[in-house]
Each structure stands twice: as structure tokens, then as C-alpha cells.
Design an enzyme around this catalytic site. Sequence first.
Site, PDB file in Angstrom:
ATOM      1  CD  GLU A 281      -2.645   1.019   2.615  1.00 38.67           C
ATOM      2  OE1 GLU A 281      -3.571   1.987   2.829  1.00 38.67           O
ATOM      3  OE2 GLU A 281      -2.148   0.337   3.486  1.00 38.67           O
TER       4      GLU A 281
ATOM      5  CE  LYS B 255      -8.861   1.322   2.761  1.00 37.07           C
ATOM      6  NZ  LYS B 255      -7.914   1.242   3.688  1.00 37.07           N
TER       7      LYS B 255
ATOM      8  CB  CYS C  31      -5.317  -1.255   4.511  1.00 36.95           C
ATOM      9  SG  CYS C  31      -4.986  -0.871   6.346  1.00 36.95           S
TER      10      CYS C  31
END
Length: 511
Positions: A269, A330, A382
Site C-alpha cells: 500500500e 479504495k 488494508c
Amino acid sequence: MRWISRPGWPGHLLALAAGALTPLALAPFDYWPLAILSIALLYLGLRGLPARAALWRGWWYGFGAFGAGTSWIYVSIHDYGAASVPLASFLMLGFTAGVAFFFALPAWLWARCLRRDNAPLGDALAFAALWLALELFRSWFLTGFPWLYAGYSQLQGPLAGLVPVGGVWLSSFVIALSAALLVNLPRLFPHGASLLLALVLLLGPWAAGLYLKGHAWTHSAGEPLKVVAIQGNIAQELKWDPTQVRAQLDLYRDLSLPQQDVDLIVWPETAVPILKDMASGYLGAMGQVAADKKAALITGVPVRERLADGNSRYFNGITVVGEGAGTYLKQKLVPFGEYVPLQDLLRGLIAFFDLPMSDFARGPADQALLKAKGYEIAPYICYEVVYPEFAAALAAQSQVLLTVSNDTWFGTSIGPLQHLQMAQMRALESGRWMIRATNNGVTGLIDPYGRIVKQIPQFQQGILRGEVIPMQGLTPYLQYRVWPLAGLAGVLLLWALLGRRLRPQERRLFG
């Protein structure tokens, strides 16, 4: 032992201790029987309590569970949010006190509307249904906080075989049902038929889990992919330092250039710590390097979208260069880490509300999967991997799962290992291989049974090489998701509600 089921501090303190057992059943401890003991103590402690006392009994249980199980939040606030010890402690206690109501309100509802003290078998079923409803609610309310589910204790436990059938939810339901049935078994001894049914409900799911453990619900979709995952181990205080950008870009380039005979190179990430459009030259060059190797390079990178009014929106993203395509933005953002609720009020109050890159926008819901080497790859950035239903929707369209993360925020706490366990559960639920690339661990390859095949330990820089097999086919959970189990829970809760309203002679039919 009657004091356990009476109002007052002794019972509340036992509930606090019972809640604190929760993280011991999960990673990194994995004493899974404690999940049953913890819930059994809560169930016993709620027996016979009036609604108001039950609310506080549930609250103390939740305070113990979240206080012990999410203690890593203190690390994030204090160590990386620059908050003093008193302030970090205050914020941590405030958070824990708030999320403890996830258990308090269902406990009140249980005592007020659902508990059936004179029907121990039906009571146990209704309690398990309410527990499932609670976990489902926690995954949705205020964007969700799906942490510390009881079912995660069964990642490699006897119920692991049920996970591809009903997800972590089914595992949680069975654990809660088992806990309540064990408490109620002594009350069922005089009732032969009810006792027999209770034993079937108690032992049957565990036997089924053992029988199905290792069953292959999916099958290969092609040749194995040769994977290289890079763990840069960049210190968090350097991550967003403008003077360290070039050093970080050079590090990932230099670790990747020597890699040969590879299909996928995966970086963590925000491994590229500048905006994608600002890094276009670098990404183009790395894309050519990957293409020359006949490989795809997948990396985390922040993405800027310029708006017509001259403003911009920023996203946490993953992009593919080389022999692949796609950029994913995301959707499930971390509160305070990636966006600040009520930011007009909170920005500037303390450093924790002004963390770097804490102004991301949410990515659109209908995004294409990443493509690499002819396969569809389901991306999770994540926090996204902890949402079972969200993850299942993407997994059903893919042949390989990919999650990238930066768990540096959690220091040496148990948070990163809990996070890893939840990622493993997604692989088990979907029957697919997962590639996990993190900044400081644990980077690893996870097989369709949720087992870590290869890994780089935490807090080490390293290069992981291995193979993953693209998979096709749908597990029952991917096909039907949580809806059958949610429907069963709804029926059981309605049954309990109606059972409370019937006359005593009718109530026996529901007991």
C-alpha cells in the site's frame, strides 16, 4: 454461582473479564476454546437479569473485549498520532466505551424481548441468532467495525470446514450456539427428546466442520503464477517525508530489478508515496521493466482526480503496469487514518486529526477488477479485507485475491496479526489463493485453506518469492453469501419473540 446471574458489580466484573478473553481466542494467541468460554460466561451472566441490568452487563463485556482486543488503537494514537499518554488514554477509553454499546444494546434487547428462561433449547438458538445479528450489524453500522468476530478463532480450528459454506458468520453462529447449549445442558437432562436434539445441535456442526475440513470447493483455472512480493519496511515517520520520496522509490526499484522468471511483482500500500500523476514517469519506466520481464507490476499509490471546478479529490489506490491493466480506488476507508469524520470541527485540534494523507475520498462502488497475465485479481487495500461481504463480492469475480497494506501504524501490537488472520479467513471463505504485500509485515502467500505458505516476518526488509494458482468455481459462501444464515437468524429471533407472547401451554411448542 448464582451471583453471576444477578445485578451488581460482581457479575459486571466477571463480564469484563469474560470479554477480555476474546482476543486470546484469536491471533496471535489462538486459544480457540476461550471463544466458547467467553460467550458462555456472558450468556450465563444475562440469565434472569432485568433489561437495565442486562444492558450494563453487556456493556462491561464489550468494554473488556474491545479494551483488550483493540488496544493497538492506543499505539496508533500515541506513537504515530503524537498524542500524549493522558490524551491517547482518554481517546482510547472513549472509543472503547462507545463501541462497547455494540454488546450493551443487544443484551438489553435480549432481556427485554427475546430471552426465554423456561425454554432452554429455544433460548440457546435465539441467543445464537442474536449474536449473529450483532456481528452483521457491526459490519455495517457507521461504515462498520468488523473486528473480533468469534468465528475467526476457527481459522484452523474444527469449524474451519464450515467457513467456505457460510463464511466467518457461520463459525460465529456455531460458537455462540455451542456456548449457550453447554450452559443449558444441565437443565435439559430431565427432558429426553430436548436433550437429544440439543446434543445433535451441539455436536453436529463440529463434526460437519471436521468432515469438510480440507474439502476442495474450487479448482485450478490455469498454470501457477510466479510471484515476487516486496516488503520495504519503511519507518512510518519517513513514509510521507518529502525528502525521503526518492529513497523509497529507489528502494522498491532496486529490489525489483534483479527479479527474473516472474509473472507478478507486488509492492505494498502506497509504496509509491506520491500522487500517481506525479509519478507517471517513474511508473512508466517500471512498467517497461516489468514488460521486459513479461510480468505485471502491481503497486499501491495515491491517486488524484481533478474536478471541473478546479478542485481535486484524492484516493488510496492500486495500479497495474507492465503486462496488466487497471487502477482500483479504495472504497472502505479507515476513520481518522484516511478521512476525518466531522473534519470541520476536528481538524487542527490535535495532531492525530491531521495525519498525513487523511483526506481521501471513497472510491466508486462498481469498479473493474485488476487484470494481470490474463487473470482477474480482486484487490483489497488494508482495512477492506476485514469486511466479509464486501470481500466476497469481489472474490466471486476473480481467480486470485490481492491485499496490500501498511500496518506500520500498529507498531508491535497484536493488531497486524489480527489483520493477517482476517485476510487468511477471506482466502478460506473464497477458496482462492491470496497475495499479501505489506510495508513491514506480514507479507505472505495464503492458500485456499487459509494457510500461510510463505511469509516475510514483521519488521524486516525482504523479498518473497513463490507461486499462487489461479482458481475458479464458487464456494457455497461466495454463491449464496450470508443471506441463508441471516434468514435463519431472522426466523429464530421471530420465533423467540412470538414464544414470549404465547400462553404457557402454547409456549412449550416453541421450547
